[in-house]
Design a protein around this motif. Structure first.
Motif, PDB file in Angstrom:
ATOM      1  N   SER A  85      42.040  41.868  11.863  1.00 42.29           N
ATOM      2  CA  SER A  85      42.286  41.623  10.435  1.00 42.29           C
ATOM      3  C   SER A  85      42.308  40.147  10.069  1.00 42.29           C
ATOM      4  CB  SER A  85      43.601  42.281  10.006  1.00 42.29           C
ATOM      5  OG  SER A  85      44.695  41.660  10.657  1.00 42.29           O
ATOM      6  N   LYS A  91      36.107  39.695   7.832  1.00 37.82           N
ATOM      7  CA  LYS A  91      36.342  39.884   6.398  1.00 37.82           C
ATOM      8  C   LYS A  91      35.019  39.780   5.629  1.00 37.82           C
ATOM      9  CE  LYS A  91      40.977  37.940   6.685  1.00 37.82           C
ATOM     10  NZ  LYS A  91      41.831  36.798   6.333  1.00 37.82           N
ATOM     11  N   PHE A 127      43.988  45.902   5.870  1.00 35.29           N
ATOM     12  CA  PHE A 127      42.586  45.493   5.864  1.00 35.29           C
ATOM     13  C   PHE A 127      41.705  46.661   5.408  1.00 35.29           C
ATOM     14  CE2 PHE A 127      38.442  44.690   7.756  1.00 35.29           C
ATOM     15  CZ  PHE A 127      38.288  43.317   7.714  1.00 35.29           C
ATOM     16  N   TYR A 131      39.478  46.615   1.833  1.00 42.16           N
ATOM     17  CA  TYR A 131      38.013  46.662   1.811  1.00 42.16           C
ATOM     18  C   TYR A 131      37.462  48.059   1.534  1.00 42.16           C
ATOM     19  CZ  TYR A 131      38.174  41.854   3.278  1.00 42.16           C
ATOM     20  OH  TYR A 131      38.416  40.510   3.314  1.00 42.16           O
TER      21      TYR A 131
END
Length: 190
Positions: A85, A91, A127, A131
């Motif tokens: 994460s 990311k 996370f 997302y």
């Protein structure tokens, strides 16, 4: 300034000694001295599974409580994505993986493997939520699966065909179009 030169020289010598003591073989190899010794990178690469070889088998529990396996023949090829994460490239890549799953999820499994040994379940869950990840996210709490692939960096993506054979191993991120091209090639060959 001239008063500091002996101190600077001493620090450089001490740094050189420390590097030699900790990484002597690698330093000698880098300099071309004693080239019969393997570098750390070469030793890691030697043990890593390579394209064309059978994928190491593993089974991990997902955030959804189900157990997911990668071993031998399967119904669909799979992209195994090792991530954490806190990893900035992870990311950056996450939205692309979400789009690829939406586009190819009927023909391709995607398993996001959070290497929880370097992370926490809570951060992994945050996370996934941030997302909008809908593909299975597995927890590698003891780093067992990641070690089988000699993981050295996040993200690491492994493309495995329906026969359980590694077709590609990607350390780091690729531009989305390049990753998609590799997935299309995997789907055509499976």
């Amino acid at each position: 300034m001239r008063k500091n030169i002996p101190i600077l020289a001493l620090l450089i010598v001490l740094l050189g000694i420390a590097l030699y003591q900790n990484y002597g073989n690698e330093v000698r190899s880098f300099l071309g001295v004693g080239s019969d010794k393997k570098t750390l990178g070469a030793a890691l690469a030697e043990g890593a599974p390579k394209p064309g070889s059978s994928s190491p088998a593993f089974a991990l529990q997902g955030l959804d409580g189900n157990t997911y396996k990668v071993e031998g023949e399967r119904d669909k090829p799979v992209l195994v994505n090792f991530w954490a994460s806190w990893c900035d490239p992870c990311k950056d890549e996450a939205p692309d993986l979400v789009k690829l799953y939406e586009k190819y999820g009927d023909r391709l499994d995607i398993y996001g493997v959070n290497v929880t040994a370097y992370d926490t379940v809570e951060k992994a869950e945050a996370f996934v939520k941030e997302y909008g990840i809908e593909f299975p996210v597995l927890l590698d709490k003891k780093e067992e699966a990641y070690k089988k692939f000699n993981g050295i960096a996040f993200p690491t993506n492994v493309l495995i065909d329906k026969d359980g054979v590694i077709q590609d191993l990607i350390v780091g991120i690729l531009p989305p179009k390049d990753l998609e091209a590799k997935i299309k090639k995997l789907l055509q060959s499976s």
